[in-house]
Enzyme design. Structure first.
Site, PDB file in Angstrom:
ATOM      1  N   ASP A 263       0.852  -1.195   0.000  1.00 47.47           N
ATOM      2  CA  ASP A 263       0.000   0.000   0.000  1.00 47.47           C
ATOM      3  C   ASP A 263       0.887   1.244   0.000  1.00 47.47           C
ATOM      4  O   ASP A 263       1.929   1.270   0.657  1.00 47.47           O
ATOM      5  CB  ASP A 263      -0.921   0.004   1.224  1.00 47.47           C
ATOM      6  CG  ASP A 263      -2.150   0.875   1.018  1.00 47.47           C
ATOM      7  OD1 ASP A 263      -3.254   0.324   0.878  1.00 47.47           O
ATOM      8  OD2 ASP A 263      -1.999   2.133   0.965  1.00 47.47           O
TER       9      ASP A 263
ATOM     10  N   CYS B 272     -19.457   1.781  -4.048  1.00 42.91           N
ATOM     11  CA  CYS B 272     -19.874   0.802  -5.065  1.00 42.91           C
ATOM     12  C   CYS B 272     -21.226   1.113  -5.713  1.00 42.91           C
ATOM     13  O   CYS B 272     -21.288   1.395  -6.912  1.00 42.91           O
ATOM     14  CB  CYS B 272     -19.928  -0.588  -4.444  1.00 42.91           C
ATOM     15  SG  CYS B 272     -18.326  -1.144  -3.867  1.00 42.91           S
TER      16      CYS B 272
HETATM   17  N1  LIG Z   1     -15.616  -1.068  -0.352  1.00 46.26           N
HETATM   18  C1  LIG Z   1     -16.374  -2.081  -0.710  1.00 46.26           C
HETATM   19  O1  LIG Z   1     -17.290  -2.462   0.005  1.00 46.26           O
HETATM   20  C2  LIG Z   1     -16.160  -2.797  -2.045  1.00 46.26           C
HETATM   21  C3  LIG Z   1     -16.874  -3.982  -2.294  1.00 46.26           C
HETATM   22  C4  LIG Z   1     -16.673  -4.650  -3.489  1.00 46.26           C
HETATM   23  C5  LIG Z   1     -15.796  -4.122  -4.443  1.00 46.26           C
HETATM   24  N2  LIG Z   1     -15.125  -2.948  -4.194  1.00 46.26           N
HETATM   25  C6  LIG Z   1     -14.196  -2.465  -5.206  1.00 46.26           C
HETATM   26  O2  LIG Z   1     -12.869  -2.783  -4.767  1.00 46.26           O
HETATM   27  C7  LIG Z   1     -11.941  -1.766  -5.162  1.00 46.26           C
HETATM   28  C8  LIG Z   1     -11.212  -1.245  -3.939  1.00 46.26           C
HETATM   29  O3  LIG Z   1     -12.113  -0.553  -3.104  1.00 46.26           O
HETATM   30  P1  LIG Z   1     -11.862  -0.312  -1.551  1.00 46.26           P
HETATM   31  O4  LIG Z   1     -13.160   0.123  -0.976  1.00 46.26           O
HETATM   32  O5  LIG Z   1     -11.153  -1.455  -0.947  1.00 46.26           O
HETATM   33  O6  LIG Z   1     -10.849   0.929  -1.601  1.00 46.26           O
HETATM   34  P2  LIG Z   1     -10.135   1.621  -0.356  1.00 46.26           P
HETATM   35  O7  LIG Z   1     -10.060   3.048  -0.674  1.00 46.26           O
HETATM   36  O8  LIG Z   1     -10.765   1.167   0.926  1.00 46.26           O
HETATM   37  O9  LIG Z   1      -8.655   0.995  -0.364  1.00 46.26           O
HETATM   38  C9  LIG Z   1      -7.737   1.224  -1.366  1.00 46.26           C
HETATM   39  C10 LIG Z   1      -6.297   1.179  -0.787  1.00 46.26           C
HETATM   40  O10 LIG Z   1      -5.403   1.336  -1.898  1.00 46.26           O
HETATM   41  C11 LIG Z   1      -4.322   2.167  -1.488  1.00 46.26           C
HETATM   42  N3  LIG Z   1      -3.690   2.739  -2.686  1.00 46.26           N
HETATM   43  C12 LIG Z   1      -4.079   3.808  -3.421  1.00 46.26           C
HETATM   44  N4  LIG Z   1      -3.278   3.961  -4.488  1.00 46.26           N
HETATM   45  C13 LIG Z   1      -2.375   2.960  -4.437  1.00 46.26           C
HETATM   46  C14 LIG Z   1      -1.305   2.552  -5.288  1.00 46.26           C
HETATM   47  N5  LIG Z   1      -1.022   3.186  -6.416  1.00 46.26           N
HETATM   48  N6  LIG Z   1      -0.585   1.458  -4.930  1.00 46.26           N
HETATM   49  C15 LIG Z   1      -0.879   0.776  -3.792  1.00 46.26           C
HETATM   50  N7  LIG Z   1      -1.873   1.112  -2.957  1.00 46.26           N
HETATM   51  C16 LIG Z   1      -2.614   2.172  -3.273  1.00 46.26           C
HETATM   52  C17 LIG Z   1      -4.945   3.177  -0.552  1.00 46.26           C
HETATM   53  O11 LIG Z   1      -3.960   3.727   0.325  1.00 46.26           O
HETATM   54  C18 LIG Z   1      -5.983   2.304   0.188  1.00 46.26           C
HETATM   55  O12 LIG Z   1      -5.445   1.764   1.379  1.00 46.26           O
HETATM   56  C19 LIG Z   1     -12.772  -0.721  -5.914  1.00 46.26           C
HETATM   57  O13 LIG Z   1     -12.728  -1.012  -7.284  1.00 46.26           O
HETATM   58  C20 LIG Z   1     -14.184  -0.958  -5.394  1.00 46.26           C
HETATM   59  O14 LIG Z   1     -15.167  -0.554  -6.323  1.00 46.26           O
HETATM   60  C21 LIG Z   1     -15.272  -2.284  -2.997  1.00 46.26           C
END
Ligand SMILES: NC(=O)c1ccc[n+]([C@@H]2O[C@H](COP(=O)([O-])OP(=O)(O)OC[C@H]3O[C@@H](n4cnc5c(N)ncnc54)[C@H](O)[C@@H]3O)[C@@H](O)[C@H]2O)c1
Length: 404
Positions: A32, A257
């Site tokens: 991360d 989402c």
């Molecule tokens: N939140 C949900 O409930 C959920 C459910 C299903 C699918 N999704 C999908 O999953 C994906 C991720 O969503 P999320 O909610 O986990 O996001 P999030 O924002 O909670 O987490 C993303 C993480 O990625 C890190 N990050 C950002 N840029 C980065 C990089 N270049 N390299 C490495 N790390 C980096 C951030 O610091 C953060 O910790 C999205 O496409 C979302 O649509 C989310």
């Protein structure tokens, strides 16, 4: 077979996934770019209250070196499987923003070894893998797969283990690798041979939710215009044992989402034939307009002057602290712009936007209940004489209560 794995992006999706993979005996590097997050995780601390429940597991897996949170992509070179869980938000213009995903993929490309399997779990529009990811990695010999994540933060019944996992790839050997891998920590794997259909499946799930939430919110507005209680009508309709699934009216869908993914689909459709997405477009519009509808209700209750208003709940749904795309925060800015004095309380959030939640919730002209979460204060609030606008339809009080 046990693997050395990288999970890129340790947020709502990536962290629970990384822990589940490590728990099943694989060695995991969690990558991360947020150094504070990496430090906290290495000290076995989880700041995000929605994921605090994973702290014991984290402690165990970090101590026995099955899970290593890192900030550097060079660890990708040690891995046979790399999973990407990066955010896919919208641009200011409201279009798909793949910048973060692409930045992550480019960093991975510098270190990925020949023969490794790269799996994207981020939500993307149908065709993204084929049109963007395959092209980006065309000069390297690796396997590419797509497995959409379905995690529902706050859901006590379903988690990664007992929610069927969709997997897809461009060839059978990669599918077999994924089947073996995901089978180690999920009860059921659903295999799809079309990556584009797997991308579509994920967006269909959330489009289905948005369309139904918008429909029920439109029915709420129709019920109010007709002078008929929509909640009682919906409860009656829900007694039908087949062909009807109950959705409940409220302030609109929020989160990273449900309001976002259908826009990815709408945008993709617009590159082919905009006229194909009528229901989808209407659902997005109804959802975007719900905060205005709530503020109109406030105007009916407070026709003139400035009021001191408390928002009960600022996260996008009850039981979580995630404020992304929260309709409650949109309501907050509209009411602030109208000159009202806006305060907030949320059982799961102590500070937002450099503002602390209020602890005395009884000194207001109006309390708007956005999320019905009985954890704190709500019972006491119901016994008071404060004017309440209940947007959930769940609060039970005879005096001074108005329903959205
Ligand atoms: N939140 C949900 O409930 C959920 C459910 C299903 C699918 N999704 C999908 O999953 C994906 C991720 O969503 P999320 O909610 O986990 O996001 P999030 O924002 O909670 O987490 C993303 C993480 O990625 C890190 N990050 C950002 N840029 C980065 C990089 N270049 N390299 C490495 N790390 C980096 C951030 O610091 C953060 O910790 C999205 O496409 C979302 O649509 C989310």
């Amino acid at each position: 077979m046990k693997n050395v794995v990288s999970v890129v992006g340790l947020g709502y999706v990536g962290l629970p996934l990384a822990l589940a993979i490590a728990k099943s005996g694989n060695k995991v590097f969690g990558i991360d770019t947020n150094p504070e997050l990496v430090n906290d995780l290495n000290s076995c601390k989880i700041e995000n209250v929605d994921m605090k429940k994973f702290e014991n597991e984290l402690d165990l897996l970090v101590s026995n070196k099955l899970f290593s949170p890192v900030g550097d992509f060079e660890f990708v070179s040690k891995c046979s499987i790399i999973i990407v869980c990066l955010p896919t938000p919208l641009t200011e213009k409201g279009e798909p923003n793949l910048d973060i995903l692409l930045a992550g993929l480019k960093s991975i490309k510098k270190f990925i070894k020949t023969g490794a399997t790269l799996i994207v779990e981020s939500t993307v529009y149908p065709g993204t893998m084929e049109e963007i990811v395959v092209k980006l990695f065309q000069d390297i010999d690796i396997n590419l797969g797509y497995s959409p994540e379905r995690i529902d933060p706050g859901n006590k019944d379903f988690d990664l283990g007992n929610t069927p996992k969709i997997i897809s790839a461009f060839d059978i050997p990669t599918l077999n690798i994924m089947k073996d891998f995901y089978g180690q920590f999920t009860e059921k794997v659903h295999v799809m041979e079309s990556v584009k259909a797997a991308e579509f499946a994920k967006i269909i799930e959330n489009t289905y939710r948005l369309v139904n939430i918008s429909l029920v919110n439109e029915l709420l507005q129709i019920g109010n215009a007709l002078g008929v209680n929509v909640r009682s009508a919906l409860a009656a309709a829900a007694t039908k044992p087949f062909g009807f699934q109950l959705f409940t009216p409220g302030i609109g869908a929020g989160g990273h989402c449900v309001p976002v993914d259908p826009v990815y689909l709408e945008w993709k459709v617009s590159t082919i034939d905009k006229s194909l997405s009528k229901v989808l477009t209407a659902a997005i519009q109804v959802n975007n307009e719900m905060p205005n509808y709530v503020c109109q209700k406030v105007k009916d209750l407070i026709p003139s002057g400035q009021a001191k208003i408390l928002l009960y709940g600022i996260s996008y749904k009850k039981g979580v602290s995630d404020t992304r795309e929260s309709p409650s925060l949109k309501i907050r800015s509209i009411l602030k712009n109208e000159g009202h004095f806006i305060y907030w309380f949320d059982p799961n959030i102590e500070e937002y936007d450099d503002e602390k939640r209020v602890e005395n919730i009884y000194d207001f002209d109006l309390v708007i209940i956005m999320n019905y979460d009985k954890t704190l204060y709500l019972d006491e609030l119901m016994k008071s004489n404060i004017r309440i606008l209940d947007c959930t339809g769940l609060a039970n009080k005879s005096n001074s209560i108005y329903y959205l």
